[in-house]
Design a protein around this motif. Sequence first.
Motif, PDB file in Angstrom:
ATOM      1  N   ARG A 375       8.368   8.931  29.749  1.00 40.00           N
ATOM      2  CA  ARG A 375       9.800   9.177  29.715  1.00 40.00           C
ATOM      3  C   ARG A 375      10.419   8.169  28.750  1.00 40.00           C
ATOM      4  N   ILE A 376      11.231   8.662  27.838  1.00 38.55           N
ATOM      5  CA  ILE A 376      11.887   7.752  26.884  1.00 38.55           C
ATOM      6  C   ILE A 376      13.383   7.760  27.179  1.00 38.55           C
ATOM      7  N   ASP A 377      13.927   6.601  27.530  1.00 39.66           N
ATOM      8  CA  ASP A 377      15.362   6.502  27.843  1.00 39.66           C
ATOM      9  C   ASP A 377      16.080   5.670  26.778  1.00 39.66           C
ATOM     10  N   VAL A 414       9.681   4.171  28.692  1.00 42.11           N
ATOM     11  CA  VAL A 414      10.115   3.306  27.591  1.00 42.11           C
ATOM     12  C   VAL A 414      11.636   3.365  27.528  1.00 42.11           C
ATOM     13  N   THR A 415      12.276   2.171  27.537  1.00 42.10           N
ATOM     14  CA  THR A 415      13.750   2.130  27.503  1.00 42.10           C
ATOM     15  C   THR A 415      14.216   1.399  26.256  1.00 42.10           C
ATOM     16  N   CYS A 428      16.188  -3.680  21.824  1.00 39.82           N
ATOM     17  CA  CYS A 428      15.072  -3.941  22.742  1.00 39.82           C
ATOM     18  C   CYS A 428      14.313  -2.643  23.037  1.00 39.82           C
ATOM     19  N   VAL A 429      12.975  -2.726  22.941  1.00 40.43           N
ATOM     20  CA  VAL A 429      12.110  -1.595  23.318  1.00 40.43           C
ATOM     21  C   VAL A 429      11.259  -2.093  24.489  1.00 40.43           C
ATOM     22  N   ARG A 430      11.611  -1.630  25.693  1.00 37.44           N
ATOM     23  CA  ARG A 430      10.955  -2.166  26.899  1.00 37.44           C
ATOM     24  C   ARG A 430      10.003  -1.128  27.473  1.00 37.44           C
TER      25      ARG A 430
END
Length: 496
Positions: A375-377, A414-415, A428-430
């Motif tokens: 899931r990419i948020d 991934v947020t 930021c890529v968390r």
Amino acid sequence: MGEPTPPSPAGEERVEFEREHLAAIVRSSEDAILSKDRNAIVTSWNEAAERLYGYTPDEIVGKSVALLIPPERQGEELEIVRKILAGERIDHYETERIRKDGTRIAVSLTASPIHDARGEVVGVSTQARDMTTTQAALRSVEQQLHGAPVGIAVFSVAPDTFGQLLTANLEMTRLLGYSPAEMAELSAGAITHPDDAEPERILFEELAAGRRSSFGLEKRNRHRDGHWIWVWLTVSLLGGGDPPNMAIAHLLDISERKAAEDELERRRRNLERSNAELDQFAYVASHDLKEPLILLSAYTRMLAERHGDDLDEEGLTFLGHVREEAARMKSMIDDLLDYSRLQTSAEEAGRVALGDVLDTALRTLAPRVEETGARIDVDGELPVVEGSSVQFERLFRNLIGNALKFRGEEPPVVTLSAERADHEWVVCVRDNGIGIDPAKAERIFEVFQRLHSQDEYAGTGMGLAICKRIVERHRGRIWVDPVSGGGSAFKFALPH
Ligand code: ADP
């Protein structure tokens, strides 16, 4: 014209009042005021005179003013009296007097005649001002100027004598190597480096024309022995005359700073050149290595196709390894080529909406997102920044690609988010993946550095090195922070 009419009683009162008034002014004056008759005998003496010279009125009234005059200046007093009797005034005449205790003091004298009712000069009134402190202050300023660690010169800016030196301090003569007498003959232009002459000439011209009151300039001056010295010259008009007729110049030796700057510039160029050479080398090497590698892959493929049947199981395994390694080497060389191209390619630059760039990157990553069930948020808005959209897309692809690759047990989440800091955007890529040992957090951004074997996770170790180069080319920084509960937060900062 008849006899002057005698003052009326009311007039007498007025005269008396004025006399009293004047006497009060004299008494309270800050200046020492004394009067003397034609024979230089003191006839009156105010409080300031007592303070200045040390005599009470009782001690001096009725005595000769010669008491106050140094022996070598006795003639001077006669001259003053002579001038006054001749109807002249003495204004701010600077001289020396002696106090009662014998010390000498500097005074400025103003003298004027005293007339009687018939208009005859019957005496002289002298006003004296103590100049000792003023003179001491002036001397101290003069000494300080003379001993100052900067060259100081005062010169004329009057139209007919423009540039003529009036005075120069010790440092000025030391700096340029000329004696004061030689310096008086010099014009500023004569000792200026030809390359600096024009800017200096223009500034002096503007000063002379009254278009500016000061200027500063870095320039080279020729020392008397012929070598050039870098100096910082400032010139300012001195107030007083209208228009000003003097200017003061300060000259500071900046040779050492200039030498250090030159050295820094030389090193910067060397570094730039060797970096460019290194990039060129990486590019040429990887480019040239590709050709034999392509042949190697072609031959191993032909070997497998045509002679595969002749090989036993071990031979086939070895051949498989050769083909795998050749493929890995090809990926590494491709990445290295990409990395070196980042520096040399003139990518288009402009305003880039990172939100749009992310959409493009996600279209390329769609099959892997689907495959991993990720899931990419996006948390909030991503900013618009200055730079190359192609390179930012690559940056997102590498970072999100890693988040999918180094996943944990759970499906990847991934947020992406962005924060506005003082002078920059922090993006930021968390992820919720396997996380990174903080001790190794810096190493992973270096070329070919990996924390895992090929068997665990495939890769060349170039992905983050490419990310770092992209961010740094955009005057930014990149780093990774651990995420509590597992996972990593890759952050990059870009100036806004
Ligand atoms: P590659 O992915 O080809 O190994 P990278 O330069 O992209 O090369 O990454 C270097 C190393 O950093 C990886 O081998 C991995 O150990 C670690 N790493 C990168 N991204 C992550 C991530 N999101 N989570 C955990 N480790 C990561």
